[in-house]
Design a protein around this motif. Structure first.
Motif, mmCIF file in Angstrom:
data_model
loop_
_atom_site.group_PDB
_atom_site.id
_atom_site.type_symbol
_atom_site.label_atom_id
_atom_site.label_comp_id
_atom_site.label_asym_id
_atom_site.label_seq_id
_atom_site.Cartn_x
_atom_site.Cartn_y
_atom_site.Cartn_z
ATOM 1 N N PHE A 86 20.584 45.711 51.296
ATOM 2 C CA PHE A 86 22.109 46.060 50.667
ATOM 3 C C PHE A 86 21.091 45.912 49.036
ATOM 4 C CE2 PHE A 86 25.558 43.379 47.933
ATOM 5 C CZ PHE A 86 25.915 44.601 48.067
ATOM 6 N N VAL A 87 21.031 46.722 48.512
ATOM 7 C CA VAL A 87 20.620 47.111 47.328
ATOM 8 C C VAL A 87 21.809 47.384 46.119
ATOM 9 C CG1 VAL A 87 19.505 48.585 45.279
ATOM 10 C CG2 VAL A 87 18.737 48.064 48.253
ATOM 11 N N VAL A 88 21.883 46.776 44.598
ATOM 12 C CA VAL A 88 22.919 46.461 44.235
ATOM 13 C C VAL A 88 22.586 47.073 42.530
ATOM 14 C CG1 VAL A 88 24.679 44.533 42.796
ATOM 15 C CG2 VAL A 88 23.910 44.008 44.867
ATOM 16 N N ASP A 89 22.705 47.858 42.127
ATOM 17 C CA ASP A 89 22.658 48.133 41.284
ATOM 18 C C ASP A 89 23.673 48.116 39.465
ATOM 19 O OD1 ASP A 89 22.089 50.433 39.292
ATOM 20 O OD2 ASP A 89 22.887 52.204 40.066
ATOM 21 N N VAL A 90 22.510 47.197 39.052
ATOM 22 C CA VAL A 90 23.356 46.948 37.948
ATOM 23 C C VAL A 90 22.514 47.839 35.953
ATOM 24 C CG1 VAL A 90 23.916 44.747 38.561
ATOM 25 C CG2 VAL A 90 21.385 44.924 37.482
ATOM 26 N N ARG A 103 17.641 58.333 48.121
ATOM 27 C CA ARG A 103 17.187 57.913 48.810
ATOM 28 C C ARG A 103 16.874 56.370 49.602
ATOM 29 N NH1 ARG A 103 11.507 59.454 45.015
ATOM 30 N NH2 ARG A 103 10.433 59.157 46.535
ATOM 31 N N ILE A 104 17.311 55.856 48.436
ATOM 32 C CA ILE A 104 18.112 54.586 49.421
ATOM 33 C C ILE A 104 18.778 54.561 49.711
ATOM 34 C CG2 ILE A 104 18.986 52.570 48.543
ATOM 35 C CD1 ILE A 104 17.515 53.003 45.664
ATOM 36 N N THR A 105 19.943 54.980 50.300
ATOM 37 C CA THR A 105 21.146 55.288 50.804
ATOM 38 C C THR A 105 20.719 56.298 51.819
ATOM 39 O OG1 THR A 105 22.242 57.111 50.034
ATOM 40 C CG2 THR A 105 22.398 55.193 49.887
ATOM 41 N N GLY A 106 19.936 57.359 52.153
ATOM 42 C CA GLY A 106 19.019 58.084 53.275
ATOM 43 C C GLY A 106 18.483 57.833 53.915
ATOM 44 N N ASN A 107 18.149 56.224 53.376
ATOM 45 C CA ASN A 107 16.729 55.187 54.965
ATOM 46 C C ASN A 107 18.005 54.612 55.011
ATOM 47 O OD1 ASN A 107 14.456 56.338 54.032
ATOM 48 N ND2 ASN A 107 14.191 54.881 52.107
ATOM 49 N N LEU A 166 31.878 70.124 54.427
ATOM 50 C CA LEU A 166 32.429 69.849 52.865
ATOM 51 C C LEU A 166 31.882 68.389 52.917
ATOM 52 C CD1 LEU A 166 33.949 70.900 50.267
ATOM 53 C CD2 LEU A 166 36.001 69.152 51.549
ATOM 54 N N PRO A 167 31.225 68.833 51.442
ATOM 55 C CA PRO A 167 30.600 66.453 50.825
ATOM 56 C C PRO A 167 32.095 66.119 49.936
ATOM 57 C CG PRO A 167 29.726 68.540 49.893
ATOM 58 C CD PRO A 167 29.936 69.444 50.888
ATOM 59 N N ILE A 168 32.100 65.034 50.610
ATOM 60 C CA ILE A 168 33.506 64.271 50.126
ATOM 61 C C ILE A 168 33.004 62.438 49.937
ATOM 62 C CG2 ILE A 168 35.272 63.337 50.858
ATOM 63 C CD1 ILE A 168 35.745 65.431 53.188
ATOM 64 N N THR A 169 33.345 62.426 48.340
ATOM 65 C CA THR A 169 33.157 60.812 48.596
ATOM 66 C C THR A 169 34.626 59.986 48.497
ATOM 67 O OG1 THR A 169 31.597 61.901 47.027
ATOM 68 C CG2 THR A 169 32.911 59.710 46.281
ATOM 69 N N HIS A 170 34.595 58.424 49.150
ATOM 70 C CA HIS A 170 34.756 58.789 49.701
ATOM 71 C C HIS A 170 34.882 56.823 48.745
ATOM 72 C CE1 HIS A 170 35.492 60.964 53.476
ATOM 73 N NE2 HIS A 170 36.892 60.347 53.060
ATOM 74 N N GLN A 171 35.443 56.667 47.762
ATOM 75 C CA GLN A 171 35.098 55.193 47.182
ATOM 76 C C GLN A 171 36.155 54.375 47.196
ATOM 77 O OE1 GLN A 171 32.563 57.543 43.500
ATOM 78 N NE2 GLN A 171 33.158 55.121 42.843
ATOM 79 N N TRP A 172 36.143 52.894 47.840
ATOM 80 C CA TRP A 172 36.680 52.582 47.688
ATOM 81 C C TRP A 172 36.656 50.461 47.168
ATOM 82 C CZ3 TRP A 172 35.977 54.193 52.731
ATOM 83 C CH2 TRP A 172 35.278 54.481 53.043
ATOM 84 N N GLY A 173 35.221 51.047 46.702
ATOM 85 C CA GLY A 173 35.043 49.683 46.103
ATOM 86 C C GLY A 173 33.779 49.014 46.649
ATOM 87 N N TYR A 174 33.640 49.665 47.702
ATOM 88 C CA TYR A 174 32.466 48.508 48.427
ATOM 89 C C TYR A 174 31.701 49.103 49.418
ATOM 90 C CZ TYR A 174 36.425 47.411 51.706
ATOM 91 O OH TYR A 174 37.417 47.500 53.049
ATOM 92 N N VAL A 175 30.781 48.194 49.865
ATOM 93 C CA VAL A 175 30.409 49.248 51.471
ATOM 94 C C VAL A 175 29.573 47.971 52.217
ATOM 95 C CG1 VAL A 175 29.051 50.385 49.659
ATOM 96 C CG2 VAL A 175 28.122 48.640 49.818
ATOM 97 N N ARG A 180 25.471 53.742 53.175
ATOM 98 C CA ARG A 180 27.418 53.727 51.884
ATOM 99 C C ARG A 180 26.597 53.188 50.960
ATOM 100 N NH1 ARG A 180 32.306 55.263 51.263
ATOM 101 N NH2 ARG A 180 33.230 53.618 50.180
ATOM 102 N N TRP A 181 27.400 53.697 49.479
ATOM 103 C CA TRP A 181 27.064 54.134 48.762
ATOM 104 C C TRP A 181 28.650 53.293 47.733
ATOM 105 C CZ3 TRP A 181 29.589 56.174 44.582
ATOM 106 C CH2 TRP A 181 28.726 55.670 43.263
#
Length: 338
Positions: A86-90, A103-107, A166-175, A180-181
């Motif tokens: 699990f990677v947290v980007d701050v 590259r992170i999520t692709g792995n 079609l590329p779709i971004t679903h964002q609900w705030g957690y992974v 998933r990002w």
């Protein structure tokens, strides 16, 4: 009573299914957002996970050129993050449009970006209801062929969204799923229309938003779009000149491209945030997520192999968003979804 930043990180990490068998990586920039780094570490440890902090000297892009990326830190950063679950980007600007993220999520790693003030994080925490709403919007996009956006102010924009790819971004705030990002907080659904298919006119009105400038539009601005690119910006006020000057500053044709398009669904997100808070303390996620806004963006689009450090998100009020003639947003209000 408001929760501490660490308490909110613990709740968020539980939503992300962090457990004692995992290792968490926190990606940060040296000397920046230290309280987020410390809270993320404390939360991971409270849940029994291993945790390491990956400090880079700088990963954020400037607001204006010149910009010359230094990629020497990327390879070792990716190697370390690749050993974690699990990677947290701050980081300050986030790795949203970066090759590092893909590259992170692709792995198969879960990755979460965190930037907003603590009370915004707490107030806009995601849940299963929000997730269902976002996923319902994604299904409508996936089944559609044409996105059509109009407004009483004169916006009339179409884009091709056909095809199962079609590329779709679903964002609900957690992974909570591998690969998933997401961005905490979030509440919107967006797609990347087929490149060079957006056509028409976008008319910005006072009160619409410009992110990451973190301010409201002050004047009416008309933006002409042809084959997916902005071809003309006009208006009698300052905003038209400022937008045109910003795009020209980069000397790069790709900054004029349109990118993702979608709408917000988060009922607790407030449009007034830029006036209630110090706007420079915000990343702008509350405006992006406000229920019923239409949001479009410029510049970067990894699905079209287009990378540029210039990128604007533009949430707009009062628009009608239709998919194949069926409204999902009408005059700035969500249409109830099945």
């Amino acid at each position: 009573m408001p929760k501490t930043l660490t308490e909110n990180f613990v709740e968020q990490f539980r939503l992300c299914k962090v457990n004692a068998g995992e290792t968490v990586a926190v990606i940060a920039e040296l000397g920046q957002k230290t309280e987020y780094v410390e809270s993320a570490v404390a939360a991971a440890r409270q849940l029994g996970a291993g945790v390491l902090v990956l400090h880079a000297s700088s990963l954020s892009n400037p607001m204006l050129p010149p910009y010359q990326p230094d990629g020497r830190e990327v390879a070792p950063l990716l190697a370390a993050a690749g050993e974690c679950d699990f990677v947290v980007d701050v980081t300050v600007g986030g790795l949203i449009h970066s090759d590092v993220r893909t590259r992170i999520t692709g792995n198969g790693k879960r990755m979460l970006f965190v930037a907003e003030p603590n009370d915004v994080l707490e107030r806009l925490m995601g849940d299963e209801n929000l997730r269902r709403t976002v996923e319902a919007g994604g299904r409508k996009l996936r089944a559609g062929s044409t996105l059509h956006v109009t407004s009483a102010a004169g916006t009339d924009l179409t884009a091709d969204i056909s095809g199962a790819d079609l590329p779709i971004t679903h964002q609900w705030g957690y992974v909570d799923e591998p690969g998933r990002w997401d961005h905490w907080p979030s509440g919107f659904v967006a797609c990347f229309p087929h490149d060079r298919t957006a056509e028409g006119r976008i008319v910005l009105q006072p009160g619409d938003a410009l992110i990451p400038w973190q301010r409201y539009v002050q004047d009416t601005v008309t933006i002409e779009v042809e084959k997916g690119y902005i071809t003309r910006i006009s208006g009698t006020g300052t905003d038209a000149h400022v937008l045109d000057d910003y795009f020209r500053a980069w000397g790069d044709d790709e900054v004029w491209a349109t990118s993702h398009m979608g709408w917000g669904v988060l009922p607790h997100a407030r449009w007034s945030a830029f006036d209630v808070y110090d706007p420079r303390s915000l990343y702008g996620q509350e405006l992006r997520s406000t229920a019923g806004n239409f949001m479009w963006s410029t510049g970067s689009n990894r699905f079209a192999d287009r990378e540029t450090p210039a990128h604007l998100d533009v949430p707009m009020r009062g628009c009608t968003v239709e998919i194949d003639g069926v409204a999902v947003v009408r005059d700035g209000a969500l249409v109830e979804q099945e």
